[in-house]
Design a protein around this motif. Structure first.
Motif, PDB file in Angstrom:
ATOM      1  N   VAL A  21       0.840  -1.195   0.000  1.00  0.00           N
ATOM      2  CA  VAL A  21       0.000   0.000   0.000  1.00  0.00           C
ATOM      3  C   VAL A  21       0.877   1.247   0.000  1.00  0.00           C
ATOM      4  CG1 VAL A  21      -1.663   1.330   1.373  1.00  0.00           C
ATOM      5  CG2 VAL A  21      -1.882  -1.139   1.233  1.00  0.00           C
ATOM      6  N   LEU A  22       0.416   2.259  -0.698  1.00  0.00           N
ATOM      7  CA  LEU A  22       1.041   3.576  -0.675  1.00  0.00           C
ATOM      8  C   LEU A  22       0.051   4.505   0.016  1.00  0.00           C
ATOM      9  CD1 LEU A  22       3.393   5.372  -1.608  1.00  0.00           C
ATOM     10  CD2 LEU A  22       2.134   5.760  -3.720  1.00  0.00           C
ATOM     11  N   LEU A  38      -4.295  -7.910   5.800  1.00  0.00           N
ATOM     12  CA  LEU A  38      -5.639  -8.080   5.241  1.00  0.00           C
ATOM     13  C   LEU A  38      -6.670  -8.494   6.291  1.00  0.00           C
ATOM     14  CD1 LEU A  38      -4.691  -9.762   1.863  1.00  0.00           C
ATOM     15  CD2 LEU A  38      -5.353  -7.393   2.259  1.00  0.00           C
ATOM     16  N   LYS A  39      -6.238  -9.109   7.391  1.00  0.00           N
ATOM     17  CA  LYS A  39      -7.175  -9.511   8.451  1.00  0.00           C
ATOM     18  C   LYS A  39      -7.466  -8.370   9.409  1.00  0.00           C
ATOM     19  CE  LYS A  39      -6.463 -14.465   8.610  1.00  0.00           C
ATOM     20  NZ  LYS A  39      -6.071 -15.603   9.428  1.00  0.00           N
ATOM     21  N   THR A  40      -6.431  -7.698   9.886  1.00  0.00           N
ATOM     22  CA  THR A  40      -6.601  -6.671  10.917  1.00  0.00           C
ATOM     23  C   THR A  40      -6.717  -5.267  10.350  1.00  0.00           C
ATOM     24  OG1 THR A  40      -4.215  -6.304  11.201  1.00  0.00           O
ATOM     25  CG2 THR A  40      -5.242  -8.051  12.533  1.00  0.00           C
ATOM     26  N   GLY A  41      -6.217  -5.048   9.134  1.00  0.00           N
ATOM     27  CA  GLY A  41      -6.223  -3.715   8.540  1.00  0.00           C
ATOM     28  C   GLY A  41      -5.071  -2.853   9.035  1.00  0.00           C
ATOM     29  N   LYS A  42      -4.205  -3.420   9.881  1.00  0.00           N
ATOM     30  CA  LYS A  42      -3.076  -2.672  10.427  1.00  0.00           C
ATOM     31  C   LYS A  42      -2.037  -2.423   9.339  1.00  0.00           C
ATOM     32  CE  LYS A  42       0.261  -2.686  14.156  1.00  0.00           C
ATOM     33  NZ  LYS A  42       0.803  -3.407  15.302  1.00  0.00           N
ATOM     34  N   PHE A  43      -1.499  -1.206   9.309  1.00  0.00           N
ATOM     35  CA  PHE A  43      -0.511  -0.801   8.310  1.00  0.00           C
ATOM     36  C   PHE A  43       0.878  -0.821   8.921  1.00  0.00           C
ATOM     37  CE2 PHE A  43       1.963   2.584   6.191  1.00  0.00           C
ATOM     38  CZ  PHE A  43       1.948   2.092   4.897  1.00  0.00           C
ATOM     39  N   GLN A  44       1.825  -1.465   8.239  1.00  0.00           N
ATOM     40  CA  GLN A  44       3.217  -1.482   8.668  1.00  0.00           C
ATOM     41  C   GLN A  44       4.024  -0.634   7.698  1.00  0.00           C
ATOM     42  OE1 GLN A  44       5.163  -5.298   8.600  1.00  0.00           O
ATOM     43  NE2 GLN A  44       7.026  -4.486   9.481  1.00  0.00           N
ATOM     44  N   GLU A  45       4.542   0.470   8.173  1.00  0.00           N
ATOM     45  CA  GLU A  45       5.318   1.395   7.351  1.00  0.00           C
ATOM     46  C   GLU A  45       6.687   0.812   7.046  1.00  0.00           C
ATOM     47  OE1 GLU A  45       7.435   5.623   8.185  1.00  0.00           O
ATOM     48  OE2 GLU A  45       5.345   5.477   8.789  1.00  0.00           O
ATOM     49  N   VAL A  46       7.116   0.948   5.787  1.00  0.00           N
ATOM     50  CA  VAL A  46       8.422   0.447   5.384  1.00  0.00           C
ATOM     51  C   VAL A  46       9.360   1.604   5.030  1.00  0.00           C
ATOM     52  CG1 VAL A  46       9.676  -0.917   3.675  1.00  0.00           C
ATOM     53  CG2 VAL A  46       7.512  -1.746   4.577  1.00  0.00           C
ATOM     54  N   CYS A  47       8.868   2.564   4.240  1.00  0.00           N
ATOM     55  CA  CYS A  47       9.730   3.676   3.855  1.00  0.00           C
ATOM     56  C   CYS A  47       8.930   4.904   3.442  1.00  0.00           C
ATOM     57  CB  CYS A  47      10.680   3.270   2.732  1.00  0.00           C
ATOM     58  SG  CYS A  47       9.864   2.815   1.210  1.00  0.00           S
ATOM     59  N   LEU A  48       9.558   6.055   3.579  1.00  0.00           N
ATOM     60  CA  LEU A  48       8.999   7.333   3.156  1.00  0.00           C
ATOM     61  C   LEU A  48       9.263   7.487   1.661  1.00  0.00           C
ATOM     62  CD1 LEU A  48       7.737  10.066   3.970  1.00  0.00           C
ATOM     63  CD2 LEU A  48      10.056  10.897   4.346  1.00  0.00           C
ATOM     64  N   ILE A  49       8.250   7.918   0.929  1.00  0.00           N
ATOM     65  CA  ILE A  49       8.380   8.106  -0.518  1.00  0.00           C
ATOM     66  C   ILE A  49       8.460   9.606  -0.799  1.00  0.00           C
ATOM     67  CG2 ILE A  49       7.318   7.706  -2.757  1.00  0.00           C
ATOM     68  CD1 ILE A  49       8.155   5.120  -1.316  1.00  0.00           C
ATOM     69  N   LYS A  50       9.644  10.045  -1.216  1.00  0.00           N
ATOM     70  CA  LYS A  50       9.854  11.460  -1.529  1.00  0.00           C
ATOM     71  C   LYS A  50       9.844  11.720  -3.029  1.00  0.00           C
ATOM     72  CE  LYS A  50      12.841  12.065   2.465  1.00  0.00           C
ATOM     73  NZ  LYS A  50      14.212  12.339   2.886  1.00  0.00           N
ATOM     74  N   ARG A  52       9.548   9.592  -7.229  1.00  0.00           N
ATOM     75  CA  ARG A  52       9.194   8.418  -8.028  1.00  0.00           C
ATOM     76  C   ARG A  52      10.281   7.337  -7.898  1.00  0.00           C
ATOM     77  NH1 ARG A  52       5.208   5.517  -9.872  1.00  0.00           N
ATOM     78  NH2 ARG A  52       5.776   4.418 -11.742  1.00  0.00           N
ATOM     79  N   ALA A  53      11.526   7.773  -7.759  1.00  0.00           N
ATOM     80  CA  ALA A  53      12.647   6.838  -7.611  1.00  0.00           C
ATOM     81  C   ALA A  53      12.531   6.046  -6.308  1.00  0.00           C
ATOM     82  CB  ALA A  53      13.971   7.585  -7.664  1.00  0.00           C
ATOM     83  N   ASP A  54      12.065   6.687  -5.238  1.00  0.00           N
ATOM     84  CA  ASP A  54      11.875   5.997  -3.958  1.00  0.00           C
ATOM     85  C   ASP A  54      10.825   4.903  -4.088  1.00  0.00           C
ATOM     86  OD1 ASP A  54      13.720   7.652  -2.700  1.00  0.00           O
ATOM     87  OD2 ASP A  54      12.190   8.987  -1.865  1.00  0.00           O
ATOM     88  N   GLN A  56       9.946   3.387  -6.869  1.00  0.00           N
ATOM     89  CA  GLN A  56      10.519   2.363  -7.739  1.00  0.00           C
ATOM     90  C   GLN A  56      11.447   1.443  -6.947  1.00  0.00           C
ATOM     91  OE1 GLN A  56       9.382   2.355 -10.905  1.00  0.00           O
ATOM     92  NE2 GLN A  56      10.338   0.378 -11.153  1.00  0.00           N
ATOM     93  N   GLU A  57      12.247   2.023  -6.070  1.00  0.00           N
ATOM     94  CA  GLU A  57      13.169   1.234  -5.245  1.00  0.00           C
ATOM     95  C   GLU A  57      12.396   0.309  -4.297  1.00  0.00           C
ATOM     96  OE1 GLU A  57      16.653   1.895  -1.923  1.00  0.00           O
ATOM     97  OE2 GLU A  57      16.286   3.490  -3.377  1.00  0.00           O
ATOM     98  N   PHE A  58      11.314   0.811  -3.694  1.00  0.00           N
ATOM     99  CA  PHE A  58      10.467  -0.009  -2.821  1.00  0.00           C
ATOM    100  C   PHE A  58       9.914  -1.203  -3.596  1.00  0.00           C
ATOM    101  CE2 PHE A  58       5.974  -0.826  -1.587  1.00  0.00           C
ATOM    102  CZ  PHE A  58       6.189  -1.409  -0.345  1.00  0.00           C
ATOM    103  N   MET A  59       9.393  -0.953  -4.786  1.00  0.00           N
ATOM    104  CA  MET A  59       8.807  -2.023  -5.590  1.00  0.00           C
ATOM    105  C   MET A  59       9.861  -3.059  -6.006  1.00  0.00           C
ATOM    106  SD  MET A  59       5.832  -0.143  -7.840  1.00  0.00           S
ATOM    107  CE  MET A  59       6.966   0.804  -8.815  1.00  0.00           C
ATOM    108  N   GLU A  60      11.045  -2.594  -6.386  1.00  0.00           N
ATOM    109  CA  GLU A  60      12.117  -3.513  -6.767  1.00  0.00           C
ATOM    110  C   GLU A  60      12.595  -4.332  -5.574  1.00  0.00           C
ATOM    111  OE1 GLU A  60      15.236  -1.292  -8.655  1.00  0.00           O
ATOM    112  OE2 GLU A  60      13.931  -0.693 -10.313  1.00  0.00           O
ATOM    113  N   GLN A  61      12.686  -3.680  -4.409  1.00  0.00           N
ATOM    114  CA  GLN A  61      13.172  -4.342  -3.209  1.00  0.00           C
ATOM    115  C   GLN A  61      12.286  -5.523  -2.804  1.00  0.00           C
ATOM    116  OE1 GLN A  61      13.380  -1.692   0.157  1.00  0.00           O
ATOM    117  NE2 GLN A  61      14.726  -3.046   1.280  1.00  0.00           N
ATOM    118  N   TYR A  62      10.977  -5.392  -3.019  1.00  0.00           N
ATOM    119  CA  TYR A  62      10.039  -6.436  -2.620  1.00  0.00           C
ATOM    120  C   TYR A  62       9.470  -7.223  -3.803  1.00  0.00           C
ATOM    121  CZ  TYR A  62      10.316  -4.622   2.070  1.00  0.00           C
ATOM    122  OH  TYR A  62      10.779  -4.244   3.311  1.00  0.00           O
TER     123      TYR A  62
END
Length: 73
Positions: A21-22, A38-50, A52-54, A56-62
């Motif tokens: 999710v973004l 998907l069960k609890t709806g709780k969001f776990q933050e991974v990185c700040l997106i500043k 388009r490159a950020d 892209q890096e998130f998507m490539e990383q996962y």
């Protein structure tokens, strides 16, 4: 070798239990990428997106395709 980027290893995540999710702030426009349980709806933050490159890096990383990332406010 100099000047050569090492290919990043893809970090696995449970595609059945969570979805990428973004989250975007309505007020400030700040964006954060992460995973929503998907069960609890709780969001776990991974990185700040500043930029388009950020994102892209998130998507490539996962190993995520752009159409898999949902946007929430």
């Amino acid at each position: 070798m100099f000047g050569r980027k090492k290919k990043k290893e893809v970090i696995p995540f449970d595609r059945i239990a969570v979805k990428p999710v973004l989250k975007s702030s309505i007020c400030t426009g700040e964006q954060v990428a992460g995973f929503k349980d998907l069960k609890t709806g709780k969001f776990q933050e991974v990185c700040l997106i500043k930029s388009r490159a950020d994102l892209q890096e998130f998507m490539e990383q996962y190993g995520i395709r752009e159409e898999e990332v949902s946007k929430e406010w």
